[in-house]
Write a protein that holds these residues in place. Structure first.
Motif, PDB file in Angstrom:
ATOM      1  N   TYR A  75     -11.482  36.361  56.281  1.00 44.55           N
ATOM      2  CA  TYR A  75     -10.408  37.143  55.662  1.00 44.55           C
ATOM      3  C   TYR A  75      -9.090  36.831  56.359  1.00 44.55           C
ATOM      4  N   THR A  76      -8.015  36.983  55.609  1.00 49.03           N
ATOM      5  CA  THR A  76      -6.732  36.478  56.099  1.00 49.03           C
ATOM      6  C   THR A  76      -6.091  37.285  57.228  1.00 49.03           C
ATOM      7  N   SER A  77      -6.250  38.606  57.245  1.00 49.48           N
ATOM      8  CA  SER A  77      -5.524  39.397  58.243  1.00 49.48           C
ATOM      9  C   SER A  77      -6.440  40.468  58.834  1.00 49.48           C
ATOM     10  N   VAL A  78      -6.774  40.312  60.100  1.00 46.03           N
ATOM     11  CA  VAL A  78      -7.767  41.190  60.723  1.00 46.03           C
ATOM     12  C   VAL A  78      -7.242  41.738  62.056  1.00 46.03           C
ATOM     13  N   THR A  79      -7.416  43.036  62.254  1.00 46.63           N
ATOM     14  CA  THR A  79      -7.054  43.646  63.533  1.00 46.63           C
ATOM     15  C   THR A  79      -8.252  44.430  64.038  1.00 46.63           C
ATOM     16  N   TYR A  80      -8.530  44.276  65.314  1.00 48.57           N
ATOM     17  CA  TYR A  80      -9.620  45.049  65.902  1.00 48.57           C
ATOM     18  C   TYR A  80      -9.042  46.130  66.813  1.00 48.57           C
ATOM     19  N   SER A  81      -9.565  47.328  66.696  1.00 48.29           N
ATOM     20  CA  SER A  81      -9.078  48.450  67.486  1.00 48.29           C
ATOM     21  C   SER A  81     -10.260  49.101  68.207  1.00 48.29           C
ATOM     22  N   TRP A  82     -10.153  49.188  69.522  1.00 47.89           N
ATOM     23  CA  TRP A  82     -11.272  49.692  70.326  1.00 47.89           C
ATOM     24  C   TRP A  82     -11.352  51.216  70.260  1.00 47.89           C
ATOM     25  N   SER A  83     -12.530  51.708  69.870  1.00 51.26           N
ATOM     26  CA  SER A  83     -12.777  53.145  69.755  1.00 51.26           C
ATOM     27  C   SER A  83     -12.978  53.734  71.155  1.00 51.26           C
ATOM     28  N   TYR A  84     -11.949  54.411  71.648  1.00 51.03           N
ATOM     29  CA  TYR A  84     -11.997  54.883  73.043  1.00 51.03           C
ATOM     30  C   TYR A  84     -13.180  55.784  73.344  1.00 51.03           C
ATOM     31  N   LYS A  85     -13.521  56.658  72.399  1.00 45.65           N
ATOM     32  CA  LYS A  85     -14.579  57.629  72.725  1.00 45.65           C
ATOM     33  C   LYS A  85     -15.930  56.967  72.995  1.00 45.65           C
ATOM     34  N   THR A  86     -16.096  55.735  72.546  1.00 46.01           N
ATOM     35  CA  THR A  86     -17.369  55.044  72.756  1.00 46.01           C
ATOM     36  C   THR A  86     -17.579  54.710  74.237  1.00 46.01           C
ATOM     37  N   VAL A 105      -7.783  56.164  69.152  1.00 47.62           N
ATOM     38  CA  VAL A 105      -7.976  57.362  69.986  1.00 47.62           C
ATOM     39  C   VAL A 105      -8.095  58.601  69.117  1.00 47.62           C
ATOM     40  N   VAL A 106      -8.768  59.617  69.646  1.00 50.72           N
ATOM     41  CA  VAL A 106      -9.013  60.819  68.835  1.00 50.72           C
ATOM     42  C   VAL A 106      -8.663  62.116  69.562  1.00 50.72           C
ATOM     43  N   SER A 107      -7.837  62.023  70.599  1.00 49.50           N
ATOM     44  CA  SER A 107      -7.399  63.246  71.268  1.00 49.50           C
ATOM     45  C   SER A 107      -6.157  62.940  72.093  1.00 49.50           C
ATOM     46  N   ALA A 108      -5.499  64.014  72.539  1.00 50.86           N
ATOM     47  CA  ALA A 108      -4.323  63.843  73.404  1.00 50.86           C
ATOM     48  C   ALA A 108      -4.728  63.080  74.663  1.00 50.86           C
ATOM     49  N   PHE A 109      -5.859  63.440  75.241  1.00 45.58           N
ATOM     50  CA  PHE A 109      -6.329  62.752  76.449  1.00 45.58           C
ATOM     51  C   PHE A 109      -6.483  61.258  76.205  1.00 45.58           C
ATOM     52  N   GLU A 110      -7.154  60.897  75.121  1.00 43.30           N
ATOM     53  CA  GLU A 110      -7.373  59.463  74.870  1.00 43.30           C
ATOM     54  C   GLU A 110      -6.055  58.741  74.602  1.00 43.30           C
ATOM     55  N   TYR A 111      -5.130  59.440  73.912  1.00 42.60           N
ATOM     56  CA  TYR A 111      -3.818  58.823  73.672  1.00 42.60           C
ATOM     57  C   TYR A 111      -3.110  58.577  75.003  1.00 42.60           C
TER      58      TYR A 111
END
Ligand SMILES: *Cc1c(COP(=O)(O)O)cnc(C)c1O
Length: 459
Positions: A75-86, A105-111
């Motif tokens: 596919y032409t345009s791909v971005t990977y984003s690491w799921s912090y909570k994992t 990220v899914v919380s203030a702490f993770e941000y």
């Protein structure tokens, strides 16, 4: 040189049962593993103590490279984003970021953690149902990407954007039924009920918010790649609808995570090698669907949206092991063999639903016997494995629990025991501590004892 004496071990009588696996059956523990990524385990235990988590930097890097290769070739345009909570250990996150991963990220702490590690705000996706006003204000000021979960959040965000005098790009989280997995309808806006389109219209009329992306996360350990094809088709149909009805332009389709790792779910009969799709199989299903669903749009000159991936467990599970040592052997009243080990469910939260692969660190001889593995906690629930075929082991022998990289170093609990060292084996085979074992000082650092309770004797 001193000769080590052979240790005497008790003989065991093992009744051979029809239908269950025994030494004449398929299970053999002749295999063992005395090193990890080329580094001998025994000296590591000696130096860093037991139990011990060990990460492989090489596997982390290879996993992301393999993922990106699989998708970028299709596919032409791909971005990977690491799921912090994992797994939000700093060393894990920065390894992924060095490979080009953004942060999910899914919380203030993770941000705050992602920012403190140096991730630019524009490379952070802020997901989840709980985003307090103070953190949204910071996120808007810094320009991270917000994934809207509900209308109340939408209104708070609109208010913040208005106050800041900004036009803020947002992504909508969607939920819907693909027919392949149990829908996670509690997150985001539902498509079938019309709720998602209503929210999109509100965004279409907003002066301060601009709908620029769509997101959904089907669930976790999704074993059928067809679920993702269905997801893509549903999201792209919604994209086309929402663009024609509100005039917005969707720049990205974020399909969340959910790829399975090479672990066995409890109760699953087949080994993971037979049921877990490869990354290439997921990529083929997803990219074929996406190329099909965006072909017309591409021909109309609107371009294809960026594909965002948020794979968590499949990127990290096999990059970490937990080494644990035998504390005691016991015979249960019903005759079953039990072994107490020094790592419990406080450290291995995923032990509640996975049968992690268990491997001894030395060749064990003797007859394998059905064994229950108990953790060290003074709690009845602390069972690390209900049933494993293992030969007799001695106190001090160690076992490896494989594939523990996902959701254990985040969901573990501080309960009864100190949490142990986590080390990382680097690509040049050097080793460093990436999280120190806890001690009394760490455990009591947040406590405050009121003056009149400062002594154990009453004044
Ligand atoms: C947890 C989560 C992920 C990662 O899921 P895995 O099943 O570990 O791949 C990705 N995106 C979102 C929104 C999540 O909540």
């Amino acid at each position: 040189m001193t000769q080590t004496k052979q240790v005497w071990s008790k003989p065991t009588l093992t009744p051979h049962q029809m239908g269950s696996m025994n030494k004449f059956g398929s299970v053999s523990h002749s295999h063992h593993q005395d090193s990890f990524e080329g580094v001998a385990i025994a000296p590591l235990l000696e130096k860093y103590g037991s139990p011990l988590f060990i990460l492989s930097e090489k596997r982390l890097r290879n996993n992301v490279r393999k993922l990106l290769r699989a998708f970028e070739t299709r596919y032409t345009s791909v971005t990977y984003s690491w799921s912090y909570k994992t797994n939000y250990l700093g060393a894990v996150c920065t390894t992924f970021h060095q490979e080009g991963a953004w942060a999910e990220v899914v919380s203030a702490f993770e941000y705050e953690k992602a920012r403190s590690l140096g991730v630019p705000a524009k490379h952070i996706l802020f997901n989840g149902p709980h985003k307090q006003r103070f953190i949204l204000e910071r996120v808007v000021a810094e320009g991270a990407r917000i994934h809207l979960d509900n209308l109340d959040e939408l209104y708070v965000l609109e208010d913040i954007a208005k106050e800041a005098g900004k036009q803020v790009d947002v992504t909508m989280r969607l939920n819907f039924d693909t027919g392949y997995t149990e829908p996670w309808s509690r997150f985001g806006f539902n498509i079938e009920s019309g709720q998602a389109m209503d929210a999109a219209r509100i965004l279409g009329e907003s002066k301060h918010l601009n709908l620029a992306g769509l997101h959904s996360h089907l669930g976790t350990f999704v074993l059928d790649p067809r679920a993702y094809s269905a997801q893509i088709h549903i999201m792209c149909a919604f994209m086309n609808d929402v663009e024609s009805q509100t005039g917005c332009h969707i720049e990205s389709i974020d399909i969340g995570g959910g790829f399975a790792s090479m672990n066995s779910l409890q109760g699953s009969y087949l080994p993971p090698e037979q049921v877990v799709p490869s990354i290439d199989q997921y990529a083929e299903a997803i990219c074929t669907a996406l190329n099909d669903a965006t072909r017309e749009r591409d021909m109309q000159g609107k371009g294809r949206p960026r594909l965002i991936l948020e794979s968590g467990r499949a990127m990290v599970d096999d990059a970490e092991i937990l080494v644990t040592s035998v504390i005691a052997n016991k015979r249960m009243p019903d005759g079953r063999r039990s072994v107490v080990i020094d790592a419990g469910v406080n450290l291995l939260f995923t032990g509640f639903w996975y049968n992690h692969p268990i491997t001894p660190t030395r060749p064990l001889d003797g007859v394998a016997e059905d064994t229950v593995l108990y953790g060290p906690l003074c709690m009845n629930i602390d069972i690390m494995r209900q049933s494993a075929m293992l030969p007799p082991m001695n106190v001090g022998d160690s076992l490896i629990f494989g594939h523990v990289g996902a959701y254990n170093n985040t969901q573990w609990m501080q309960f009864i025991e100190y949490r142990p060292n986590i080390i990382m084996v680097h690509e040049d085979s050097s080793v460093s501590v990436v999280r120190h074992a806890e001690d009394l000082q760490v455990m009591t650092a947040q406590e405050v004892i009121p003056e009149h309770l400062s002594s154990v004797t009453k004044r």
